[in-house]
Design an enzyme around this catalytic site. Structure first.
Site, PDB file in Angstrom:
ATOM      1  N   ARG A 115      44.447  44.681  44.368  1.00 55.72           N
ATOM      2  CA  ARG A 115      43.188  44.470  43.666  1.00 55.72           C
ATOM      3  C   ARG A 115      43.049  45.509  42.555  1.00 55.72           C
ATOM      4  NH1 ARG A 115      39.192  40.938  42.322  1.00 55.72           N
ATOM      5  NH2 ARG A 115      37.140  41.378  43.213  1.00 55.72           N
TER       6      ARG A 115
ATOM      7  N   THR B 285      40.708  31.348  39.908  1.00 59.37           N
ATOM      8  CA  THR B 285      41.721  32.179  40.533  1.00 59.37           C
ATOM      9  C   THR B 285      42.937  31.278  40.723  1.00 59.37           C
ATOM     10  OG1 THR B 285      39.844  33.227  41.640  1.00 59.37           O
ATOM     11  CG2 THR B 285      41.980  33.793  42.496  1.00 59.37           C
TER      12      THR B 285
ATOM     13  N   ASP C 159      32.746  42.054  39.393  1.00 59.61           N
ATOM     14  CA  ASP C 159      32.647  41.788  40.822  1.00 59.61           C
ATOM     15  C   ASP C 159      31.980  42.931  41.578  1.00 59.61           C
ATOM     16  OD1 ASP C 159      33.723  39.321  40.619  1.00 59.61           O
ATOM     17  OD2 ASP C 159      35.605  39.767  41.637  1.00 59.61           O
TER      18      ASP C 159
ATOM     19  N   SER D 229      35.891  41.185  47.157  1.00 54.52           N
ATOM     20  CA  SER D 229      36.438  39.892  46.772  1.00 54.52           C
ATOM     21  C   SER D 229      36.292  38.912  47.927  1.00 54.52           C
ATOM     22  CB  SER D 229      37.922  40.041  46.416  1.00 54.52           C
ATOM     23  OG  SER D 229      38.534  38.773  46.246  1.00 54.52           O
ATOM     24  N   SER D 230      36.329  37.622  47.606  1.00 50.64           N
ATOM     25  CA  SER D 230      36.367  36.577  48.631  1.00 50.64           C
ATOM     26  C   SER D 230      37.760  35.978  48.785  1.00 50.64           C
ATOM     27  CB  SER D 230      35.379  35.454  48.270  1.00 50.64           C
ATOM     28  OG  SER D 230      34.055  35.884  48.434  1.00 50.64           O
TER      29      SER D 230
ATOM     30  N   ASN E 151      39.437  36.899  37.399  1.00 50.00           N
ATOM     31  CA  ASN E 151      37.995  36.675  37.487  1.00 50.00           C
ATOM     32  C   ASN E 151      37.590  35.433  36.694  1.00 50.00           C
ATOM     33  OD1 ASN E 151      35.543  37.216  38.669  1.00 50.00           O
ATOM     34  ND2 ASN E 151      34.854  38.558  37.033  1.00 50.00           N
TER      35      ASN E 151
ATOM     36  N   GLY F 290      38.568  29.886  43.976  1.00 53.96           N
ATOM     37  CA  GLY F 290      37.238  29.309  44.024  1.00 53.96           C
ATOM     38  C   GLY F 290      36.086  30.278  44.154  1.00 53.96           C
ATOM     39  N   GLY F 291      36.273  31.571  43.826  1.00 48.76           N
ATOM     40  CA  GLY F 291      35.163  32.507  43.886  1.00 48.76           C
ATOM     41  C   GLY F 291      34.596  32.620  45.284  1.00 48.76           C
TER      42      GLY F 291
END
Length: 571
Positions: A106, A382, A424, A453-454, A402, A473-474
């Site tokens: 990340r 993503t 984020d 983050s997801s 992002n 997909g956020g």
């Protein structure tokens, strides 16, 4: 040390809370026989990337080499979703060691960043500074991930695994409809930056389908990475060019920021649901904890079995467990190197019992009654890739910059399109981000910190199978992965995992978001009668990439989400 202790405790805890006896938290029980698949497979979001990975397998590379090739290619042909100007998470399994590892690549906040970095003189968030240009970018982790994977996991040199991406950047790729659609979201921003305008547009306009996008400067940067590994990107000529250009254009990165970047290997989150062992992403991803919490709730004896419910009742139950998991996500999760994430408490049996006991099968729970903070949502575009080789090595990787085309800023002289992952973070507790949603102090900005983050790359095991699953997909990633896993748990084929109609609840806004064909009119009426608000998002979302290895037969199957233009190959 605190971070590692917490994560090790979390892995052990989830298994201890499950009905199946605990085993080594980093060795899946299904691999004890060391069976190997009869085939290799790759599923990714673009045919050129899938082929790049298959070519590497044919050249003697393993799953990790192939994953590098796939990811690097995606960074070229999907510039709106990922690339060496961004970062991601890699869940990997080494068959010979029977070991899972989670590689956290990340992005990290530069040293100049601080809690109030995006606040103007009046204390309001400067949205432009947080979303567009070099000020919006965290220090990229993708290049470091490639170097780390090649050094510690792969069999081939980076020169070989990056060759396809270098060639694609030099020769170019043809613009396709999805590229044009996503450029439309960020056209004004891309036009602002000369290098991006020259690279990704045609005389300042969205290119026509078939127009060739060439990125020779990116090819040169990838070659430097191939030749020199970490130092080819984070030190030397590329690094100096980046810092000079970024500082000239208002950014505050330094050479020390680049040199100090590092990937971190973390213990994955391992949970159980009946015969299924779920290996998933730890913080700073919220995905693994949220998935584990939802399964912990679903197996509580006070709730009906979701498998036995009709579509309406099932949607209601799943919405309620999503609501509660996302509430905890918003309140407690952040970078474990900076905040004390209460993993043990979140994954405890007591927490699951408490949440399950508050679910009323006849009535929706108003989210505000749960007394948590508002949520945050990260960028929605993503990419994901899944890989398995004939030795049984596996990779599930989710990568991002992002928003579509990230910060819209391409560093002159390098071809590097920077992320805007700094958005984020919670720029200001209680203040909305790009999506009108807000976060809390656990995800506040700090130098060297990684934003929450997801992204949820995952692997699901039983005694006779392994499933690799993930999607972009956020904030909807977690709910999509859950729904895909449930399809697998019902014994459905891989095509069903990726085609299943989707719905999502994230605590706040207090609404079920759904694809146009998810619910019938009667089902919508029944859900509204229970107090749910529904929002048809008016489009299909996600781009799931999955692989299933049947250990009994040795057969491998794979599928790419038909919502995208991806491709799966089994060989």
């Amino acid at each position: 040390m605190l971070k590692r202790t917490l994560l090790l405790l979390s892995s052990s805890l989830i298994i201890a809370c499950s009905p199946t006896p605990a085993k080594d938290t980093n060795t899946a029980e299904h691999n004890s026989t060391r069976a190997t698949p009869g085939q290799a497979a790759i599923a990714s979001a673009h045919p050129l990337a899938t082929q790049a990975g298959m070519d590497i397998l044919a050249q003697g590379g393993n799953a990790f080499d192939a994953a590098i090739a796939v990811a690097a290619s995606l960074g070229v042909v999907e510039p709106y979703s990922a690339g060496i100007g961004g970062g991601g998470f890699w869940l990997v399994y080494q068959a010979d060691k029977q070991k899972y590892s989670f590689i956290d690549a990340r992005e990290m906040a530069p040293a100049a960043a601080h809690r109030d970095y995006y606040l103007d003189s009046s204390g309001a968030v400067d949205r432009d500074k947080a979303v567009n240009g070099p000020t919006a970018a965290g220090i990229p982790g993708q290049a470091a991930a490639f170097a780390h994977l090649a050094e510690h996991y792969g069999k081939l040199p980076l020169q070989q695994s990056l060759q396809a991406a270098i060639q694609q950047a030099n020769e170019g790729f043809a613009v396709y409809p999805h590229y044009r659609k996503l450029m439309n979201y960020r056209l004004d921003a891309v036009r602002r930056y000369p290098q991006s305008r020259a690279t990704f547009l045609d005389n300042g306009e969205i290119p026509a389908e078939g127009f060739i996008i060439r990125q020779p400067e990116l090819a040169t940067t990838l070659q430097a990475l191939a030749d020199h590994g970490f130092d080819g990107f984070y030190r030397g000529k590329v690094a100096n060019r980046m810092i000079k250009a970024i500082q000239a254009d208002g950014g505050e990165w330094t050479l020390r920021d680049l040199e100090n970047y590092h990937v971190t290997e973390r213990e994955p989150i391992i949970s159980r649901y009946g015969p299924f062992e779920v290996i998933s992403a730890p913080p700073p991803s919220s995905g693994g904890i949220a998935i584990a919490q939802m399964f912990n709730m679903l197996r509580q004896p006070g709730l009906p079995r979701w498998q036995n419910l009709n579509h309406t009742d099932q949607a209601h139950l799943l919405t309620e467990v999503m609501r509660r998991a996302y509430k905890d996500r918003a309140e407690f999760l952040g970078d474990p190197d900076f905040v004390d994430v209460p993993i043990r408490e979140l994954l405890s049996e007591q927490r699951a019992q408490h949440w399950a006991s508050s679910i009323n099968m006849q009535q929706a729970t108003p989210s505000l009654s749960l007394n948590g903070p508002k949520n945050l949502q990260e960028g929605f575009h993503t990419t994901h890739l899944s890989v398995i080789d004939r030795q049984g090595n596996m990779v599930s990787a989710t990568l991002s910059i992002n928003l579509p085309f990230g910060s819209a800023y391409t560093v002159p002289g390098t071809g590097i399109l920077l992320n805007n992952e700094m958005d984020d973070f919670s720029a200001k507790p209680g203040e909305a981000n790009a999506y009108g949603l807000v976060g809390n102090a656990a995800n506040a900005i700090a130098p060297g910190k990684r934003p929450l983050s997801s992204m949820t790359p995952s692997i699901v095991n039983t005694t006779n199978s392994s499933a690799i699953i993930g999607t972009p997909g956020g904030s909807r990633i977690i709910s999509m992965v859950l729904l895909g896993m449930l399809e697998h748990m019902q014994g459905k084929e891989v095509e069903s995992w990726v085609t299943r109609p989707r719905f999502h609840h994230q605590y706040l806004p207090d609404v079920i978001q759904h694809e146009p064909d998810t619910f019938s009119q009667a089902e919508q009426q029944a859900l509204r009668a229970r107090g749910h608000q529904l929002k048809n998002v008016g489009r299909h979302y996600g781009n799931m990439q999955v692989i299933l290895w049947d250990k009994d037969s040795g057969e491998v199957s794979a599928a790419s989400d038909p919502r995208g233009l991806g491709q799966s190959q089994v060989h």
